[in-house]
Write a protein that holds these residues in place. Structure first.
Motif, PDB file in Angstrom:
ATOM      1  N   ILE A  49       0.988  -1.146   0.096  1.00 35.05           N
ATOM      2  CA  ILE A  49       0.006   0.150   0.439  1.00 35.05           C
ATOM      3  C   ILE A  49       0.748   0.854   0.088  1.00 35.05           C
ATOM      4  CG2 ILE A  49      -1.992   1.292   1.287  1.00 35.05           C
ATOM      5  CD1 ILE A  49      -2.399  -1.203   2.575  1.00 35.05           C
ATOM      6  N   LEU A  50       2.153   1.114   0.575  1.00 37.36           N
ATOM      7  CA  LEU A  50       2.362   2.349   0.692  1.00 37.36           C
ATOM      8  C   LEU A  50       3.748   2.729  -0.392  1.00 37.36           C
ATOM      9  CD1 LEU A  50       4.069   2.270   4.635  1.00 37.36           C
ATOM     10  CD2 LEU A  50       3.080   3.733   3.470  1.00 37.36           C
ATOM     11  N   ASP A  51       3.916   1.709  -1.371  1.00 38.42           N
ATOM     12  CA  ASP A  51       4.161   1.909  -2.549  1.00 38.42           C
ATOM     13  C   ASP A  51       3.459   2.483  -3.788  1.00 38.42           C
ATOM     14  OD1 ASP A  51       6.572   0.433  -2.281  1.00 38.42           O
ATOM     15  OD2 ASP A  51       6.305  -1.921  -2.597  1.00 38.42           O
ATOM     16  N   LEU A  52       2.181   2.705  -3.223  1.00 35.13           N
ATOM     17  CA  LEU A  52       1.370   4.014  -4.310  1.00 35.13           C
ATOM     18  C   LEU A  52       1.595   5.107  -4.051  1.00 35.13           C
ATOM     19  CD1 LEU A  52      -1.644   1.612  -3.509  1.00 35.13           C
ATOM     20  CD2 LEU A  52      -0.507   1.396  -5.473  1.00 35.13           C
ATOM     21  N   VAL A  53       2.714   5.483  -3.176  1.00 35.77           N
ATOM     22  CA  VAL A  53       2.963   7.097  -2.373  1.00 35.77           C
ATOM     23  C   VAL A  53       4.599   6.725  -2.916  1.00 35.77           C
ATOM     24  CG1 VAL A  53       3.182   8.619  -0.546  1.00 35.77           C
ATOM     25  CG2 VAL A  53       1.139   7.371  -0.554  1.00 35.77           C
ATOM     26  N   PRO A  54       4.255   8.261  -4.249  1.00 34.10           N
ATOM     27  CA  PRO A  54       5.969   7.805  -4.651  1.00 34.10           C
ATOM     28  C   PRO A  54       7.391   8.211  -3.839  1.00 34.10           C
ATOM     29  CG  PRO A  54       4.414   8.754  -6.486  1.00 34.10           C
ATOM     30  CD  PRO A  54       3.283   8.404  -4.874  1.00 34.10           C
ATOM     31  N   GLY A  87      20.024  -6.123   2.910  1.00 30.18           N
ATOM     32  CA  GLY A  87      19.753  -6.512   1.210  1.00 30.18           C
ATOM     33  C   GLY A  87      18.164  -6.735   0.755  1.00 30.18           C
ATOM     34  N   ASN A  88      17.899  -7.617   1.616  1.00 25.98           N
ATOM     35  CA  ASN A  88      16.299  -7.467   1.042  1.00 25.98           C
ATOM     36  C   ASN A  88      15.895  -6.209   1.049  1.00 25.98           C
ATOM     37  OD1 ASN A  88      16.299 -10.699   0.773  1.00 25.98           O
ATOM     38  ND2 ASN A  88      16.108 -10.839   3.276  1.00 25.98           N
ATOM     39  N   VAL A  89      16.061  -5.808   2.384  1.00 20.67           N
ATOM     40  CA  VAL A  89      14.986  -3.551   2.076  1.00 20.67           C
ATOM     41  C   VAL A  89      15.326  -4.091   1.841  1.00 20.67           C
ATOM     42  CG1 VAL A  89      14.645  -1.961   4.572  1.00 20.67           C
ATOM     43  CG2 VAL A  89      15.180  -4.381   5.121  1.00 20.67           C
ATOM     44  N   GLY A  90      16.505  -3.766   1.487  1.00 20.22           N
ATOM     45  CA  GLY A  90      17.353  -1.897  -0.037  1.00 20.22           C
ATOM     46  C   GLY A  90      16.684  -3.227  -2.008  1.00 20.22           C
ATOM     47  N   THR A  91      16.478  -4.319  -1.972  1.00 24.22           N
ATOM     48  CA  THR A  91      16.078  -4.620  -3.119  1.00 24.22           C
ATOM     49  C   THR A  91      14.398  -3.974  -3.106  1.00 24.22           C
ATOM     50  OG1 THR A  91      16.895  -6.542  -3.136  1.00 24.22           O
ATOM     51  CG2 THR A  91      15.473  -6.465  -4.707  1.00 24.22           C
ATOM     52  N   ASP A  92      14.061  -4.387  -2.306  1.00 17.21           N
ATOM     53  CA  ASP A  92      12.929  -3.803  -2.011  1.00 17.21           C
ATOM     54  C   ASP A  92      12.505  -2.086  -2.207  1.00 17.21           C
ATOM     55  OD1 ASP A  92       9.611  -4.602  -1.316  1.00 17.21           O
ATOM     56  OD2 ASP A  92       9.402  -5.170   0.758  1.00 17.21           O
ATOM     57  N   PHE A  93      13.008  -1.707  -1.590  1.00 18.91           N
ATOM     58  CA  PHE A  93      12.881  -0.084  -1.683  1.00 18.91           C
ATOM     59  C   PHE A  93      13.007  -0.210  -2.891  1.00 18.91           C
ATOM     60  CE2 PHE A  93      15.912   3.354  -1.349  1.00 18.91           C
ATOM     61  CZ  PHE A  93      14.831   4.802  -0.792  1.00 18.91           C
ATOM     62  N   LEU A  94      14.679  -0.527  -3.407  1.00 20.38           N
ATOM     63  CA  LEU A  94      14.537   0.033  -4.916  1.00 20.38           C
ATOM     64  C   LEU A  94      14.026  -0.437  -6.128  1.00 20.38           C
ATOM     65  CD1 LEU A  94      18.476  -0.904  -5.699  1.00 20.38           C
ATOM     66  CD2 LEU A  94      18.005   1.570  -5.086  1.00 20.38           C
ATOM     67  N   LEU A  95      13.202  -1.826  -5.616  1.00 21.92           N
ATOM     68  CA  LEU A  95      11.982  -2.045  -7.453  1.00 21.92           C
ATOM     69  C   LEU A  95      11.094  -0.975  -6.576  1.00 21.92           C
ATOM     70  CD1 LEU A  95      11.948  -5.766  -6.442  1.00 21.92           C
ATOM     71  CD2 LEU A  95      12.110  -4.606  -8.183  1.00 21.92           C
ATOM     72  N   VAL A 101       4.209   1.250 -10.750  1.00 23.39           N
ATOM     73  CA  VAL A 101       4.379  -0.365 -11.051  1.00 23.39           C
ATOM     74  C   VAL A 101       5.555  -0.994 -10.223  1.00 23.39           C
ATOM     75  CG1 VAL A 101       6.051  -1.445 -13.259  1.00 23.39           C
ATOM     76  CG2 VAL A 101       4.906   0.313 -13.549  1.00 23.39           C
ATOM     77  N   GLY A 102       6.193  -0.149  -9.158  1.00 27.39           N
ATOM     78  CA  GLY A 102       7.111  -0.652  -8.426  1.00 27.39           C
ATOM     79  C   GLY A 102       6.376  -1.725  -7.468  1.00 27.39           C
ATOM     80  N   ALA A 103       4.754  -1.473  -6.800  1.00 22.80           N
ATOM     81  CA  ALA A 103       4.032  -2.373  -6.044  1.00 22.80           C
ATOM     82  C   ALA A 103       3.825  -3.675  -6.590  1.00 22.80           C
ATOM     83  CB  ALA A 103       3.112  -1.565  -5.836  1.00 22.80           C
ATOM     84  N   VAL A 104       4.272  -4.315  -8.027  1.00 26.06           N
ATOM     85  CA  VAL A 104       3.875  -5.049  -8.556  1.00 26.06           C
ATOM     86  C   VAL A 104       4.855  -5.522  -7.697  1.00 26.06           C
ATOM     87  CG1 VAL A 104       3.418  -6.635 -10.861  1.00 26.06           C
ATOM     88  CG2 VAL A 104       2.634  -4.474 -10.419  1.00 26.06           C
ATOM     89  N   PRO A 105       6.261  -5.861  -8.513  1.00 26.80           N
ATOM     90  CA  PRO A 105       7.302  -6.544  -7.863  1.00 26.80           C
ATOM     91  C   PRO A 105       6.964  -6.536  -6.387  1.00 26.80           C
ATOM     92  CG  PRO A 105       8.045  -4.509  -8.928  1.00 26.80           C
ATOM     93  CD  PRO A 105       6.750  -4.822  -8.931  1.00 26.80           C
ATOM     94  N   PHE A 107       5.020  -6.847  -5.015  1.00 28.11           N
ATOM     95  CA  PHE A 107       3.384  -8.505  -3.742  1.00 28.11           C
ATOM     96  C   PHE A 107       4.137  -9.396  -4.389  1.00 28.11           C
ATOM     97  CE2 PHE A 107       0.395 -10.480  -6.061  1.00 28.11           C
ATOM     98  CZ  PHE A 107      -1.076  -9.855  -5.090  1.00 28.11           C
ATOM     99  N   PHE A 108       5.517  -9.433  -5.116  1.00 29.91           N
ATOM    100  CA  PHE A 108       5.841 -10.800  -4.704  1.00 29.91           C
ATOM    101  C   PHE A 108       7.706 -10.678  -4.274  1.00 29.91           C
ATOM    102  CE2 PHE A 108       3.353 -10.539  -8.777  1.00 29.91           C
ATOM    103  CZ  PHE A 108       2.004 -11.443  -8.685  1.00 29.91           C
ATOM    104  N   PHE A 109       8.242 -10.125  -3.756  1.00 29.45           N
ATOM    105  CA  PHE A 109       9.472  -9.684  -3.983  1.00 29.45           C
ATOM    106  C   PHE A 109       8.875  -9.387  -2.066  1.00 29.45           C
ATOM    107  CE2 PHE A 109      12.861  -8.651  -1.913  1.00 29.45           C
ATOM    108  CZ  PHE A 109      14.267  -9.666  -2.056  1.00 29.45           C
ATOM    109  N   ARG A 110       8.678 -10.752  -1.713  1.00 31.10           N
ATOM    110  CA  ARG A 110       8.046 -10.086   0.284  1.00 31.10           C
ATOM    111  C   ARG A 110       9.246 -10.190   0.976  1.00 31.10           C
ATOM    112  NH1 ARG A 110       2.891 -10.877   0.206  1.00 31.10           N
ATOM    113  NH2 ARG A 110       2.566 -11.447   2.372  1.00 31.10           N
ATOM    114  N   SER A 111      10.037  -8.942   1.400  1.00 33.49           N
ATOM    115  CA  SER A 111      11.478  -8.984   2.292  1.00 33.49           C
ATOM    116  C   SER A 111      11.052  -9.306   2.912  1.00 33.49           C
ATOM    117  CB  SER A 111      12.199  -7.481   2.123  1.00 33.49           C
ATOM    118  OG  SER A 111      11.127  -6.379   1.831  1.00 33.49           O
ATOM    119  N   ASN A 112       9.712  -8.767   3.894  1.00 38.95           N
ATOM    120  CA  ASN A 112       9.805  -8.642   5.890  1.00 38.95           C
ATOM    121  C   ASN A 112       9.370 -10.179   6.070  1.00 38.95           C
ATOM    122  OD1 ASN A 112      10.168  -6.285   6.370  1.00 38.95           O
ATOM    123  ND2 ASN A 112       8.533  -5.747   4.843  1.00 38.95           N
ATOM    124  N   SER A 113       9.221 -11.154   4.756  1.00 40.57           N
ATOM    125  CA  SER A 113       8.866 -12.021   5.240  1.00 40.57           C
ATOM    126  C   SER A 113      10.133 -13.121   4.720  1.00 40.57           C
ATOM    127  CB  SER A 113       7.501 -12.826   4.390  1.00 40.57           C
ATOM    128  OG  SER A 113       6.460 -12.064   4.499  1.00 40.57           O
TER     129      SER A 113
END
Length: 139
Positions: A49-54, A87-95, A101-105, A107-113
């Motif tokens: 949801i937060l990914d929808l706010v640039p 690294g997981n958090v950083g990847t999630d941030f960069l995606l 469009v960033g919300a789509v990846p 949706f599948f790359f769940r760094s916190n999980s």
């Protein structure tokens, strides 16, 4: 106001492993599993949801994910494990920085999980008394 009071009453503030486990599980649920997308079995949380706010949303989500890494540090996890978690958090941030469009990846790359799995593995190995089976603590 009543909701925050209820949350404070439910989440322990201690630094012991059992308290940390409860807090990081609650944070992961908030970020990755608030509700199920209708018609699918896929859960979505505040992270998507937060990914929808640039930019601002991605920064807030990354800060919340980094808090989980901080809790891992307090548990004494190795620098290698914490590097992988960052690294997981950083990847999630960069995606997430890709506008709209960033919300789509995410949706599948769940760094916190992924990070919660690493923390649970550490807790199960080094603090087995904190393990929970079917909603009840093993004693």
């Amino acid at each position: 106001m009543a909701t925050t009071d209820r949350m404070k009453a439910q989440l322990p503030l201690g630094r012991d492993a059992a308290s940390v486990r409860q807090r990081v599980e609650a944070m992961e649920h908030l970020l990755e599993g608030l509700f199920t997308v209708p018609g699918t079995n896929h859960k979505v949380g505040l992270d998507v949801i937060l990914d929808l706010v640039p930019v601002v949303g991605d920064t807030v989500a990354a800060a919340l994910g980094t808090w989980m890494v901080w809790e891992a540090r307090n548990l004494g996890m190795s620098k290698w494990q914490m590097s992988r978690m960052m690294g997981n958090v950083g990847t999630d941030f960069l995606l997430g920085l890709i506008p709209w469009v960033g919300a789509v990846p995410d949706f599948f790359f769940r760094s916190n999980s992924r990070n919660l799995k690493m923390i649970k593995r550490h807790l199960d190995k080094h603090h087995p008394a904190t393990a929970i089976v079917e909603g009840r603590r093993i004693d």
